[in-house]
Write a protein that holds these residues in place. Sequence first.
Motif, PDB file in Angstrom:
ATOM      1  N   ALA A   1       0.841  -1.205   0.000  1.00 52.46           N
ATOM      2  CA  ALA A   1       0.000   0.000   0.000  1.00 52.46           C
ATOM      3  C   ALA A   1       0.873   1.252   0.000  1.00 52.46           C
ATOM      4  O   ALA A   1       0.591   2.232  -0.702  1.00 52.46           O
TER       5      ALA A   1
ATOM      6  N   ASP B   1       1.016   4.095  -2.920  1.00 58.31           N
ATOM      7  CA  ASP B   1       0.802   5.517  -2.601  1.00 58.31           C
ATOM      8  C   ASP B   1       1.939   6.366  -3.156  1.00 58.31           C
ATOM      9  O   ASP B   1       1.719   7.450  -3.704  1.00 58.31           O
TER      10      ASP B   1
ATOM     11  N   ARG C   1       1.595   6.864  -6.841  1.00 53.48           N
ATOM     12  CA  ARG C   1       0.542   7.841  -7.148  1.00 53.48           C
ATOM     13  C   ARG C   1       1.013   9.263  -6.858  1.00 53.48           C
ATOM     14  O   ARG C   1       0.741  10.193  -7.604  1.00 53.48           O
TER      15      ARG C   1
ATOM     16  N   GLU D   1      -7.313  -0.767  -8.207  1.00 56.01           N
ATOM     17  CA  GLU D   1      -6.995   0.411  -7.417  1.00 56.01           C
ATOM     18  C   GLU D   1      -6.139   1.404  -8.207  1.00 56.01           C
ATOM     19  O   GLU D   1      -6.244   2.603  -8.024  1.00 56.01           O
TER      20      GLU D   1
END
Length: 361
Positions: A228, A232, A235, A257
Amino acid sequence: MSSGDTLVEVKDLKVEFDVREGIIKAVDGLSLTVKRGRTLGVIGESGCGKSMTARAILNMVPKPGKITGGEILYYRQVGGNGKPLITDVINITKLDPDGELIRQIRGGEIGMIFQEPMSSLTPVYTAGTHINEAVTLHRLIPIRKVGDQLVETIQAHRKVSKQEAREIAIEMLRKVGIPKPEQRVDAYPHQLSGGQRQRVMIAVALSCEPKMLIADEPTTALDVSIEAQILDLMRELQETVDMAIMFITHNLGVIAEMAEEIVVMYMGKQVEQASAVELFYEPQHPYTRALLQSIPHVGKKSRQRLASIAGMVPDPFHLPPGCVFHPRCSSFMPGKCDVIVPGWKQIGPNHWVRCLLYEEV
Ligand code: SF4
């Protein structure tokens, strides 16, 4: 979206391996577009041609494979800082794979993250190919400190001093979740766990702030909390430097996602392409539907078995006639699917499919 948003355009790409037993068509007429600042997901079973497409974009198809058709156009923008932006179109398939220009692009402008290499050596490669790749694409080399490898990569692609590069390296190690990065920067790869080595590789790829990141199963070796964190970070970079991402995986949860648009591949061909929302809610190709049915869903009874795709991936030397998916397809139409090769049909504003069920649409 204007054509100025196109960063990489793959047109009718063909990659073949000419081996003693015959010719393997690893990629067979693939076309796709990667947009600046957007994420394109590529999914499919192992051996469907996802990774070979990624390597072709970097002009590093391993021998005896070669690009036998099509083109890969890289829309490189030069200028900025007060000067007008000019777009230079480079056909990557025409570049010398060892030449100066492709070496500038690889790693600097188009970065790549592979699966953790020490735990997942690709079986079709020789050890020599792996070492060559390590050198060409900054995979970790066991006898060198990770910090030296990071600093070298940063200095090769960014105009910074050695000290500044070291500070960027430490900051990147911190961002990918390496504990005590000030100390770990001087560690050798064998002193790190597999998951940490993978995070260092991700730091190497992201440290140059590439225009495009090709992430090939990047988080498979990581636990979910680190995964995760890495997603992140990708992104965040995507927003700050308008980085495009081509995300290759068989993990449909991650792709849901990350990606705005998804290409589904089977035996070297794309069989469906749509926006992520449309693909997940209205999959049209029987293969895509079968892939989606194999994901665990919340609410499914605990003892209920997950669906699996019937049959096996065919032998690449003896592909079935007609639609190559027909021996496994639940919608198989005898006398049609085993005779006619389906074409690539547009069935919606942003939805394409390769299946005879839609030939009349
Ligand atoms: Fe199935 Fe026929 Fe479509 Fe192939 S063409 S996916 S066999 S229905």
